[in-house]
Design a protein around this motif. Structure first.
Motif, PDB file in Angstrom:
ATOM      1  N   ALA A   1       7.736 -14.290  -1.053  1.00 48.50           N
ATOM      2  CA  ALA A   1       8.507 -14.203   0.661  1.00 48.50           C
ATOM      3  C   ALA A   1       8.294 -15.943   1.157  1.00 48.50           C
ATOM      4  CB  ALA A   1       7.782 -12.733   1.202  1.00 48.50           C
TER       5      ALA A   1
ATOM      6  N   GLU B   1      15.433 -16.072   5.466  1.00 47.22           N
ATOM      7  CA  GLU B   1      16.065 -15.322   4.772  1.00 47.22           C
ATOM      8  C   GLU B   1      15.411 -14.835   4.260  1.00 47.22           C
ATOM      9  OE1 GLU B   1      18.888 -17.671   3.437  1.00 47.22           O
ATOM     10  OE2 GLU B   1      19.648 -17.979   5.813  1.00 47.22           O
TER      11      GLU B   1
ATOM     12  N   ALA C   1      13.032 -12.361   4.918  1.00 44.82           N
ATOM     13  CA  ALA C   1      14.067 -10.389   5.221  1.00 44.82           C
ATOM     14  C   ALA C   1      14.766 -10.450   3.742  1.00 44.82           C
ATOM     15  CB  ALA C   1      15.331 -11.064   6.293  1.00 44.82           C
ATOM     16  N   ALA C   2      14.318 -10.688   2.914  1.00 41.72           N
ATOM     17  CA  ALA C   2      14.843 -10.430   1.853  1.00 41.72           C
ATOM     18  C   ALA C   2      13.794  -9.761   1.353  1.00 41.72           C
ATOM     19  CB  ALA C   2      14.823 -11.623   0.772  1.00 41.72           C
ATOM     20  N   ALA C   3      12.368 -10.183   1.382  1.00 37.96           N
ATOM     21  CA  ALA C   3      11.511  -8.903   0.689  1.00 37.96           C
ATOM     22  C   ALA C   3      11.087  -8.223   1.609  1.00 37.96           C
ATOM     23  CB  ALA C   3      10.064 -10.031   0.834  1.00 37.96           C
ATOM     24  N   GLY C   4      11.398  -7.621   3.111  1.00 36.82           N
ATOM     25  CA  GLY C   4      11.196  -6.758   3.606  1.00 36.82           C
ATOM     26  C   GLY C   4      10.113  -7.027   4.677  1.00 36.82           C
ATOM     27  N   ARG C   5       9.816  -7.513   4.689  1.00 34.14           N
ATOM     28  CA  ARG C   5       9.081  -8.776   6.014  1.00 34.14           C
ATOM     29  C   ARG C   5       9.342  -8.517   7.340  1.00 34.14           C
ATOM     30  NH1 ARG C   5       4.517  -7.696   3.134  1.00 34.14           N
ATOM     31  NH2 ARG C   5       3.063  -8.419   5.203  1.00 34.14           N
ATOM     32  N   GLU C   6       8.876  -7.845   8.065  1.00 33.67           N
ATOM     33  CA  GLU C   6       9.253  -7.970   9.548  1.00 33.67           C
ATOM     34  C   GLU C   6       8.692  -9.442  10.124  1.00 33.67           C
ATOM     35  OE1 GLU C   6       8.038  -5.399  13.975  1.00 33.67           O
ATOM     36  OE2 GLU C   6       7.657  -4.868  11.813  1.00 33.67           O
TER      37      GLU C   6
END
Length: 307
Positions: A199, A260, A263-268
């Motif tokens: 990430a 980016e 975000a792609a890894a779903g991290r806030e």
């Protein structure tokens, strides 16, 4: 399988660490160690609850005082050690000399000394039990490289007599001293590695130690160490210990790539960064933009660029 170098978020050798922040119970108890042994200059804020510790113009450690903060829980993830990097062997010898001269007054306990092949290191516990490494890197051409451009580190005895003989005789950390890496105790090494590599965009550099992974931007030996040696099973709490650390990237494009990738890894991600109360005396020097994300164990990671 962990992706060692995300195509859009891979961090390069232009990336380094900035500051690390610790929550402590008493500045008066802790500051003398960082000042008199590590050799950092101290600047306290107006109300006396925060100290920024620097080498020349480079802030290295932020200490936030909270007298009500409990000790870190035995099961909680957090800091294994922070690592202050000095520019040469003479400066490392000076740390040893200062530690021997001020052990009683500064609470300096030398807990270890190691040759890691890529570096030479002294290990301490500060007066509240935080692990502190002070080290100097060997030249990169002397590092043991593997065929895939990873590094091979080891833990060998360090000749303290030779180190003491090379001391430069200075009473303060010289210019060029900075935060070289942080080493964290995590609840799940694989999960944390996936965060910092998959990430954030670092790369695996060495996994030769059982129960540990060492990751970095570019080809540095490591910017973040991860281990499960003490079987921590709970995230970071509100007690004493590490609060956050900074990853300094070279430009806005790299920061955007990190954003980016996270975000792609779903991290806030918090786009506002730390406010003044959280980050020390305002932003890091030359910082123009930043984002903040928590790692899987709740440690704050501030990614910042200086424009």
């Amino acid at each position: 399988m962990t992706n060692d170098s995300p195509s859009d978020g891979s961090l390069t050798d232009d990336t380094h660490l900035g500051r690390v922040a610790l929550r402590v119970g008493s500045l008066d108890r802790v500051v003398p160690f960082y000042r008199d042994v590590v050799g950092l200059a101290v600047e306290r804020d107006r109300d006396g609850s925060r100290a920024v510790l620097s080498a020349g113009e480079t802030p290295v450690v932020v200490l936030d005082e909270d007298p009500d903060a409990p000790e870190r829980g035995r099961r909680e993830a957090g800091l294994f050690h922070l690592a202050v990097r000095v520019p040469d062997r003479g400066a490392l010898g000076d740390v040893l000399a200062r530690a021997r001269a001020s052990a009683a007054d500064a609470g300096a306990t030398l807990s270890g000394a190691s040759d890691h092949l890529v570096s030479e290191a002294l290990y301490f516990r500060d007066p509240e039990g935080n692990g502190v490494e002070v080290y100097r890197d060997r030249p990169r051409e002397e590092w043991p490289w593997t065929d895939d451009r990873r590094v091979s580190m080891d833990t060998l005895p360090l000749d303290l007599g030779s180190l003491a003989a090379d001391a430069a005789g200075e009473d303060r950390a010289p210019d060029g001293t900075d935060l070289g890496h942080v080493h964290l105790e995590v609840t799940d090494v694989a999960r944390s590695r996936d965060f910092y590599v998959g990430a954030l965009g670092m790369r695996v550099r060495d996994e030769g130690y059982p129960g540990a992974s060492f990751v970095a931007a570019g080809e540095y030996h490591h910017h973040v160490g991860l281990n499960s040696w003490n079987t921590r099973s709970a995230p970071v709490g509100e007690g004493r210990g590490i609060e956050w650390f900074e990853v300094v990237v070279p430009d806005a494009a790299t920061l955007d790539a990190v954003r980016e990738s996270l975000a792609a890894a779903g991290r806030e991600v918090d786009e506002d960064g730390f406010d003044e109360a959280e980050s020390g005396d305002g932003d890091a020097p030359n910082a123009t933009d930043s984002l903040v994300v928590s790692d899987p164990d709740g440690i704050g990671v501030r990614v910042v660029h200086g424009g």
